[in-house]
Scaffold this active site. Structure first.
Site, PDB file in Angstrom:
ATOM      1  CG  ASN A 211      -0.105  -0.281   2.423  1.00 15.35           C
ATOM      2  OD1 ASN A 211       1.083   0.603   2.509  1.00 15.35           O
ATOM      3  ND2 ASN A 211      -0.100  -0.752   3.133  1.00 15.35           N
ATOM      4  NE  ARG A 212      -1.500   6.379  -2.683  1.00 10.59           N
ATOM      5  CZ  ARG A 212      -1.048   6.956  -3.593  1.00 10.59           C
ATOM      6  NH1 ARG A 212      -1.379   6.762  -5.286  1.00 10.59           N
ATOM      7  NH2 ARG A 212      -0.878   8.625  -3.664  1.00 10.59           N
TER       8      ARG A 212
END
Ligand code: CTP
Length: 407
Positions: A211-212
């Protein structure tokens, strides 16, 4: 150079913007925190606030003139005496003059004549704040080591709304006290365990699901807790450098993070799950690289353990557990439901769809929800300043009686 009685010498520069009135509160906060404050106003600042106001509150009279018959060379006296120079508010014009190395008034001359750390808190209209010239000047100053307290988003002069509002005086004062090394060691003797970064769940030896999350907020929390005297264990997926004195355990997957956190949390006073843990992982990761010729693979996912819920269930008496949530809509509603579901003491939520908030930014803006029903909101500030505000809430929960006394 501290004053003879040991107080740090702070030059408080004020340039000419409507937010200059807020520098009065900053001045008072710094004096209350035990600083010797010498105010320096630009000529334009005096159009917004009176010298007398600062002189009455500060440790010495406010100064405005480069050429002062009474003190022949004030710019070198102030610059050389300073332990810290603050400029709040810093206008676009002041930033430009400082970046260009100009010294055409007492404040810019002081900035040029000092070797002390410098903290600037910009404030201006959104259009000015977003001008490439202002962005470049600020980036240049940052590269030279100047500390920036980012402006907040909110109401501006003339009723406009947007980015560029001077940060809260409390936030600027905290950043200043951090630079002076005057944060109280209120976490001394406490063990704090923090997770950071996004987990990586392997698909095959070269690919993963992630994820970011950058890990910046978790690392800032670790640094802040260490500076406040805690012994800190940071379980992280991020390669960001760890602050001196923080014990770092590097992990990749949710399973590894689960194991490391469970072990470290056993005797901790505070546990903070700032990591973005993957909710699902490939059930059967391949042991060799998946080849393109075989066509699009079907990847079956399975849920990962909820580490936070597990830590809450196992926690020893008195341990404070903090969860995080990144939301994009109905932020407070989702956060309240998550706090209830996870059972942690505090839940820190950010709206990752807002500008300059969350993933990969150096700034953040959060709401801190507590099981006691209170919510503390922290305006856009550096992740380090946000970390300190989170730890302030943690302190309230570690010492609930102290909180009651101070109300
Ligand atoms: N968390 C965790 N283990 C997981 C997933 C999340 O410990 N497998 C923790 C995170 O570190 C964070 C909190 O739970 O502190 C909330 O994470 P979030 O992903 O926002 O919660 P979810 O329960 O996954 O809810 P959502 O459906 O919004 O993703």
């Amino acid at each position: 150079m501290a004053t003879p009685d040991g107080r740090p010498f702070v030059v408080l520069g004020v340039s000419g913007g409507i937010a200059a009135y807020k520098a009065v509160e900053l001045c008072r906060r710094l004096v209350d925190a035990g600083c010797h404050v010498a105010p320096v106003l630009t000529e334009h600042a005096t159009r917004f606030v009176g010298e007398l106001t600062f002189s009455a509150l500060a440790s010495e009279p406010a100064q405005t003139e480069l050429y002062d018959a009474a003190a022949v060379i004030p710019h070198t006296r102030l610059g050389q005496s300073a332990d810290l120079v603050i400029v709040a508010p810093a206008t676009a014009h002041l930033l430009a003059r400082y970046a260009a190395g100009m010294a055409d008034d007492l404040l810019t001359a002081t900035l040029l004549a000092t070797r002390a750390p410098v903290l600037v808190a910009p404030a201006m209209h959104t259009e000015m704040w977003e001008q490439p010239s202002v962005v470049d000047n600020l980036a240049l100053l940052r590269r030279r080591g100047v500390e920036i307290v980012e402006p907040a988003v909110g109401r501006l002069a003339g009723g406009d709304e947007g980015a560029g509002r001077l940060a809260d005086p409390a936030t600027i004062a905290e950043a200043a006290l951090d630079l002076l090394g005057r944060r109280p060691a209120d976490l001394a003797g406490r063990r704090v365990v923090i997770s950071a970064g996004g987990t990586r769940e392997p698909i095959d030896p070269v690919r993963f699901l992630t994820n970011r999350s950058s890990g910046k907020q978790g690392h800032a929390l670790a640094a802040a807790a260490a500076d406040r005297g805690a012994s800190v264990v940071l379980v992280t997926t991020s390669a960001l450098p760890a602050h001196a004195g923080v014990r770092t355990i590097s992990v990749e997957t949710a399973a590894q993070m689960h194991e490391a956190m469970t072990e470290a949390a056993q005797d901790a006073d505070v546990v903070i799950m700032a990591a973005a843990v993957a909710d699902f992982r490939p059930r059967d990761p391949e042991s060799t690289k998946v080849k393109r010729e075989l066509g699009a693979p079907e990847i079956i996912l399975e849920p990962t353990p909820d580490i936070l819920v597990d830590l809450v269930e196992r926690r020893p008496a008195g341990q404070v557990v903090v969860g995080f949530a990144a939301e994009t809509d109905h932020v407070l509603e989702h956060a309240a439901a998550k706090l209830e579901r996870k059972g942690c003491d505090l839940l820190v939520v950010n709206d990752v769809s807002a500008p300059l908030v969350g993933f990969d930014h150096d700034t953040n803006a959060v709401h801190i929800l507590s099981q006691d029903g209170t919510t503390v909101s922290v305006d856009l500030a550096s992740k380090r300043a946000v970390a300190d505000r989170i730890l302030d809430r943690v302190m309230d929960h570690l010492n609930p009686s102290a909180e009651k006394d101070s109300r």
